[in-house]
Design a protein around this motif. Structure first.
Motif, PDB file in Angstrom:
ATOM      1  N   PHE A  20       0.854  -1.200   0.000  1.00 57.07           N
ATOM      2  CA  PHE A  20       0.000   0.000   0.000  1.00 57.07           C
ATOM      3  C   PHE A  20       0.889   1.249   0.000  1.00 57.07           C
ATOM      4  O   PHE A  20       0.684   2.173  -0.789  1.00 57.07           O
ATOM      5  N   GLU A  21       1.884   1.263   0.882  1.00 59.18           N
ATOM      6  CA  GLU A  21       2.749   2.447   1.000  1.00 59.18           C
ATOM      7  C   GLU A  21       3.516   2.725  -0.302  1.00 59.18           C
ATOM      8  O   GLU A  21       3.709   3.871  -0.688  1.00 59.18           O
ATOM      9  N   ASN A  22       3.947   1.665  -0.969  1.00 51.79           N
ATOM     10  CA  ASN A  22       4.799   1.844  -2.149  1.00 51.79           C
ATOM     11  C   ASN A  22       4.025   1.884  -3.459  1.00 51.79           C
ATOM     12  O   ASN A  22       4.629   1.961  -4.531  1.00 51.79           O
ATOM     13  N   CYS A  23       2.715   1.817  -3.375  1.00 53.16           N
ATOM     14  CA  CYS A  23       1.899   1.888  -4.601  1.00 53.16           C
ATOM     15  C   CYS A  23       2.131   3.256  -5.252  1.00 53.16           C
ATOM     16  O   CYS A  23       2.113   4.288  -4.578  1.00 53.16           O
ATOM     17  N   ILE A  24       2.363   3.270  -6.561  1.00 56.15           N
ATOM     18  CA  ILE A  24       2.625   4.564  -7.213  1.00 56.15           C
ATOM     19  C   ILE A  24       1.327   5.258  -7.633  1.00 56.15           C
ATOM     20  O   ILE A  24       1.351   6.323  -8.225  1.00 56.15           O
ATOM     21  N   LYS A  25       0.200   4.638  -7.278  1.00 58.94           N
ATOM     22  CA  LYS A  25      -1.089   5.322  -7.425  1.00 58.94           C
ATOM     23  C   LYS A  25      -1.493   5.775  -6.021  1.00 58.94           C
ATOM     24  O   LYS A  25      -1.260   5.044  -5.049  1.00 58.94           O
ATOM     25  N   PRO A  26      -2.077   6.973  -5.883  1.00 62.34           N
ATOM     26  CA  PRO A  26      -2.384   7.459  -4.537  1.00 62.34           C
ATOM     27  C   PRO A  26      -3.407   6.580  -3.817  1.00 62.34           C
ATOM     28  O   PRO A  26      -4.402   6.168  -4.419  1.00 62.34           O
TER      29      PRO A  26
END
Ligand code: COA
Length: 261
Positions: free
Chosen positions: A94-100
Motif C-alpha cells: 500500500f505504502e509503495n503503490c505509485i497510485k495514490p
C-alpha cells in the motif's frame, strides 16, 4: 473483478474502493482478509484503469479493529516472526503503490487497523474515528510496521505515549498530531473528500505522481539516499512526454493532457 469473502471492491471513474467487510468482527484482519487485501492491491498495481485507491471498512463502527485476536492462540516465536513480516510486506504494497491510496477511517482503527491506515498515503477521518495501538495490553507490540510508521507520522514522544499506554486518540487529536489529513462529519463526507482529493491528483502527470510517492517514501529508508532518488526521478521526468506536454500547455495557456508517458 475477483470475488472475495471479506472484501468488497468497486471501481468508479478510475477509483478503486476497497471495503474490508467483516463488520460483525469490526473488520478485524484475519489471515484470509489479509490475503485478500494483498490480492486487491496487487491487482490495482497492474490494472491500468485504476488511477487511485480508497481503503475503508464496512459499517459505521470500525475501519479495522486490529488483527484477528481469535487467531492469536496459534502464535509462537517461529510463526510470530512470519506473521509480522507478512503483514509488513502486505502493508508495504500500500505504502509503495505509485497510485495514490487514501484511507477513509470510519470508527475504530486499532492495532493492525491503525497500521493499515498509516500505510496509506493520506487519511480522512470522521467524528467517530479512533486510532490506537493497544497491543501492549495483549502482551505484544505492533507488528505490521506500526512502531515505525506511527513514529514517522506523529514523532517519537507522541508515538511512544500511544504505544506504551495503548490508549486511543479521537479524531480531533488525530488531526492535530498529523495522523489525519482531514476530518469531516460522516463516512459519506469522507468518501466524497477522498474522491475530491484523488480527482485533484489525477489532473497531474501520472509518472510524476508515482515518483513523488517513491521519493517521499525514500526519506524514511535507511538503505537508500533519498536525494539521489530525487535527482534520478527528476531526470526521468525530464525525458517524459508528460513533461513536454505540461510545460508546453502552460506556455500555450491551456490544460495539459497527460498520458503517463
Ligand atoms: N479481533 C477479533 N475480534 C474482534 C476484534 C479483533 N481485533 N475486535 C473486535 N472483535 C469482535 C469482538 O470479539 C466481538 O465479536 P463477538 O460479537 O462475536 O463477541 C465483535 O467484534 C464486536 O466487538 P465488541 O468488543 O463487542 O464491541 P465493543 O463496541 O464493545 O468494543 C472495541 C469495541 C474496538 C473497543 C473492542 O472490540 C476491542 O477492544 N477490540 C480489540 C481491539 C484490539 O486490541 N486490537 C488490536 C489487536 S492486535
Amino acid at each position: 473483478m475477483p470475488i472475495y469473502k471479506n472484501i468488497i471492491e468497486s471501481v468508479d471513474d478510475g477509483i478503486l474502493i476497497i471495503t474490508i467487510n467483516r463488520p460483525e468482527k469490526l473488520n478485524a484482519l484475519n489471515t484470509m482478509t489479509l490475503s485478500e487485501l494483498k490480492k486487491c492491491i496487487e491487482n490495482a498495481y497492474d490494472d491500468m484503469g485504476i488511477r487511485g485507491i480508497i481503503v475503508t471498512g464496512a459499517g459505521e463502527k470500525a475501519f479495522v479493529a486490529g488483527a484477528d485476536i481469535a487467531e492469536f492462540s496459534e502464535l509462537n516465536e517461529l510463526n510470530g516472526r512470519k506473521f509480522s513480516e507478512r503483514g509488513q510486506e502486505i502493508f508495504a504494497l500500500f505504502e509503495n503503490c505509485i497510485k495514490p491510496v487514501i484511507a477513509v477511517v470510519n470508527g475504530y482503527a486499532l492495532g493492525g487497523g491503525c497500521e493499515l491506515a498509516m500505510s496509506c498515503h493520506l487519511r480522512i477521518g470522521t467524528e467517530n474515528t479512533f486510532f490506537g495501538q493497544p497491543e501492549v495490553s495483549l502482551g505484544i507490540i505492533p507488528g505490521y510496521g506500526g512502531t515505525q510508521r506511527l513514529t514517522q507520522l506523529v514523532g517519537k514522544a507522541r508515538a511512544l505515549e500511544m504505544m506504551l499506554t495503548g490508549e486511543m486518540v479521537g479524531s480531533n487529536t488525530a488531526l492535530r498530531i498529523g495522523l489525519l489529513n482531514h476530518l469531516v462529519a460522516t463516512k459519506e463526507d469522507a468518501i466524497a473528500k477522498a474522491k475530491d482529493i484523488l480527482y485533484n491528483i489525477f489532473k497531474n502527470a501520472p509518472l510524476a505522481i508515482g515518483m513523488v510517492i517513491n521519493c517521499v517514501n525514500s526519506a524514511f529508508s535507511k538503505s537508500v539516499d533519498g536525494y539521489q532518488i530525487e535527482a534520478n526521478s527528476f531526470a526521468n521526468c525530464c525525458k517524459s512526454m508528460d513533461f513536454k506536454e505540461g510545460a508546453t500547455a502552460f506556455l500555450e495557456k491551456r490544460k495539459p493532457e497527460f498520458k503517463g508517458e
